[in-house]
Write an enzyme that holds these catalytic residues in place. Structure first.
Site, mmCIF file in Angstrom:
data_model
loop_
_atom_site.group_PDB
_atom_site.id
_atom_site.type_symbol
_atom_site.label_atom_id
_atom_site.label_comp_id
_atom_site.label_asym_id
_atom_site.label_seq_id
_atom_site.Cartn_x
_atom_site.Cartn_y
_atom_site.Cartn_z
ATOM 1 N N LYS A 132 0.833 -1.206 0.000
ATOM 2 C CA LYS A 132 0.000 0.000 0.000
ATOM 3 C C LYS A 132 0.866 1.254 0.000
ATOM 4 O O LYS A 132 0.631 2.192 -0.759
ATOM 5 C CB LYS A 132 -0.940 0.001 1.207
ATOM 6 N N GLU B 262 10.143 -5.744 3.684
ATOM 7 C CA GLU B 262 10.312 -7.077 3.115
ATOM 8 C C GLU B 262 9.982 -7.085 1.620
ATOM 9 O O GLU B 262 10.698 -7.682 0.799
ATOM 10 C CB GLU B 262 9.419 -8.092 3.845
ATOM 11 N N GLY C 155 -5.377 -4.691 4.923
ATOM 12 C CA GLY C 155 -4.650 -5.688 4.167
ATOM 13 C C GLY C 155 -5.245 -7.080 4.258
ATOM 14 O O GLY C 155 -5.369 -7.786 3.257
ATOM 15 N N ARG C 156 -5.633 -7.506 5.455
ATOM 16 C CA ARG C 156 -6.130 -8.876 5.621
ATOM 17 C C ARG C 156 -7.552 -9.047 5.095
ATOM 18 O O ARG C 156 -8.082 -10.158 5.101
ATOM 19 C CB ARG C 156 -6.039 -9.282 7.090
ATOM 20 N N GLU D 3 -4.659 -10.977 14.300
ATOM 21 C CA GLU D 3 -4.270 -9.588 14.054
ATOM 22 C C GLU D 3 -5.440 -8.650 14.310
ATOM 23 O O GLU D 3 -5.252 -7.506 14.732
ATOM 24 C CB GLU D 3 -3.764 -9.418 12.622
ATOM 25 N N HIS E 131 -3.088 -37.173 13.272
ATOM 26 C CA HIS E 131 -1.937 -37.932 13.742
ATOM 27 C C HIS E 131 -0.960 -37.027 14.494
ATOM 28 O O HIS E 131 0.200 -37.416 14.707
ATOM 29 C CB HIS E 131 -1.236 -38.588 12.555
ATOM 30 N N LYS F 298 8.754 -3.555 13.739
ATOM 31 C CA LYS F 298 9.275 -3.047 12.471
ATOM 32 C C LYS F 298 10.111 -1.791 12.686
ATOM 33 O O LYS F 298 11.154 -1.588 12.040
ATOM 34 C CB LYS F 298 8.129 -2.735 11.517
#
Length: 548
Positions: free
Chosen positions: A204, A210, A265-266, A351, A382, A508
């Site tokens: 954005k 990253e 974002g999510r 979040e 399992h 960050k």
């Protein structure tokens, strides 16, 4: 607030009065329990009958939602109210899946519906130009590989959709680069041809560290291939609100796709962030994804709470989190294609709801959020299912199960479905000590006394089952939207803002200080642990350089 307190206290009283009830006995006493406690919507069946509730529980939970102002918050969200109060923003991911003929939705006096469809069509047209071969690389070859560079919400939503809908994917291969660890992009690039690869940089701000690191690495890889510098724009596009920064990077203006500040974002896979999904599936299938999400929106906004699937999901989560002290929740898709769905939900829920302050800044008065985790079935049976069945912690479970599969290989699908149903039944029923002893009838009494208690299952472990007719774009859209609304319901009842994420920002900021210190000789000014870690990194780098 008085009504809310009274509604909360009524649930506390109800929980104390019903805590002794066992689901096995409730099913035995009421053969119609499933009929009364399931809902259907298009291709989705939601069975919540295996929950530790009675006929009185849901009315009390619905009363709590009313007292918390959920109806008003739902209206405010749908109409563009700035319910993300800490950032003074509207929350309108639902507007991204509105049909073009929808009634106006206003943000700061502007009807955003035309803008949404303008940007959607822009992205879909570009995706189709890639698929048709109209958009080529710098040497005139068709694009064969699309690499999406993003992280968090710019990555998980598209990844889940493409994996889940793998059987609908077309011929352009889509790859994801999210992690800043150089192994991630190195392994991706190793298998690609620069002449037929297109990169999408999703940020954005166009400043996510990253993402920019990986974008720079991709650009350097392109240049190292000796391809024309002036044509770099044919191999890059961007999804960003910072058009100027994208242009400075070398991306052509018509290849910058807009992001809206009223979409987190999510919650953004429905926007241009879904470009990799558009490329993987094509425009028609992506529109089906939007239509499924819109169908769930309509259900959520216009259905009474007692029969409202996302509301029921959210209320049941609150019931266990706050009245049964359940700190965790697991989601188990019995579908290999849905294997990353738990990771997507992990971000969406934790979040959004991992908050210790209310939207007003006051300390919360009850536990919020919860530890959300999961893995694909049958694999996780399992592994951590041992804890679900016989551990000391109460962990409610969501089972997501497709009823059909396009592959039809042997008995695999039937076996998988049987296991999903069996696990839900086993969690609910349990196994009594007498039943365990009866299974060991051939053993000596002394051995039975030791082994039988270890084979006892307490049962009374709650679960929801969400059955999809099939995993197709429409049904997947419904499912994702249902969980989005579930999170909103939880956040409203807890009084928190589920649409900001200040907790992910602090680390960050500190990283920006530490990163240059790793290559410096100056003494770092941190606590002794951090200073020691920095010193150890410097020593390892020095040793590696010497050996090289």
């Amino acid at each position: 607030m008085t009504d809310f307190t009274a509604a909360w206290q009524a649930l506390e009283t109800h929980q104390a009065a019903t805590a002794h009830l066992h689901l096995r006995d409730q099913f035995a006493a009421d053969p119609q329990r499933f009929q009364k406690m399931h809902e259907t919507l298009h291709g989705l069946l939601f069975d919540y009958s295996k929950n530790r509730i009675t006929d009185d529980t849901l009315p009390l939970l619905c009363a709590l939602a009313e007292a918390a102002g959920l109806p008003e918050q739902m209206t405010a969200m749908r109409q563009g109210g700035k319910i993300n109060r800490s950032e003074q923003r509207a929350v309108l991911h639902t507007a991204l899946r509105l049909p073009e003929s929808a009634d106006p939705v206003y943000v700061d006096g502007e009807n955003i519906v035309p803008k949404v469809h303008r940007e959607l069509n822009h992205a879909l047209d570009f995706a189709e130009s890639i698929l048709s071969g109209a958009h080529t690389g710098s040497t005139g070859q068709a694009i064969t590989d699309f690499v999406h560079i993003g992280i968090g919400g710019s990555y998980l939503g598209p990844l889940v959709c493409i994996q889940a809908l793998e059987d609908y994917c077309r011929h352009v291969r889509v790859h994801f680069v999210s992690n800043a660890d150089d192994a991630c992009i190195a392994r991706t690039l190793a298998a690609l041809n620069p002449e037929t690869t297109l990169f999408c940089v999703a940020s954005k701000s166009f400043g996510t560290p990253e993402t920019l690191l990986n974008a720079e690495a991709a650009r350097a890889w392109y240049r190292a291939a000796g391809l024309p510098e002036q044509d770099i724009g044919r191999h890059f596009c961007a999804i960003s609100s910072n058009t100027e920064a994208a242009l400075d990077f070398g991306i052509q203006p018509d290849k910058v796709f807009a992001m809206f500040d009223w979409v987190g974002g999510r919650y953004s896979v429905w926007s241009a962030i879904g470009l990799p999904v558009m490329v993987a599936l094509g425009a028609a299938r992506f529109r089906e994804l939007l239509q499924g999400a819109h169908a769930m929106d309509e259900h959520f906004f216009h259905t009474a709470f007692r029969h409202n699937i996302p509301v029921l999901m959210g209320l049941l989560h609150v019931w266990y989190n706050n009245f049964h002290q359940a700190d965790g929740h697991t989601v188990v898709p019995y579908s290999h294609n849905m294997r990353r769905f738990p990771g997507w939900l992990n971000q969406l829920d934790m979040e959004s709801c991992g908050k210790s302050r209310t939207a007003d800044g006051a300390p919360v008065s009850c536990p919020t959020g919860g530890i959300v985790f999961g893995e694909e079935g049958v694999d996780c049976q399992h592994a951590y299912f041992q804890l679900l069945h016989q551990g000391t912690r109460l962990v409610p479970c969501d089972f997501i199960v497709p009823m059909t599969t396009p592959h039809q290989i042997g008995l695999q699908h039937r076996f998988t479905v049987a296991n999903a149903f069996a696990q839900a039944e086993a969690l609910m029923r349990g196994k009594t000590l007498a039943e365990a002893r009866a299974e060991l009838a051939d053993l000596p009494e002394a051995e039975r006394d030791i082994l039988a208690p270890q084979k006892e299952f307490p049962g009374n472990r709650p679960s929801n089952s969400l059955l999809l007719d099939e995993i197709n774009p429409f049904n997947l859209g419904m499912l994702l939207a249902a969980y989005e609304h579930k999170i909103f319901v939880q956040g409203t009842i807890w009084g928190i803002n589920p649409f900001d994420q200040w907790g992910v920002e602090y680390g960050k900021i500190l990283a920006k200080t530490i990163e240059p210190e790793l290559s410096s000789t100056a003494t770092p000014q941190h606590d002794s642990s951090t200073n020691g870690l920095i010193a150890h990194y410097r020593a390892c780098q020095k040793s590696a350089a010497h050996e090289a």
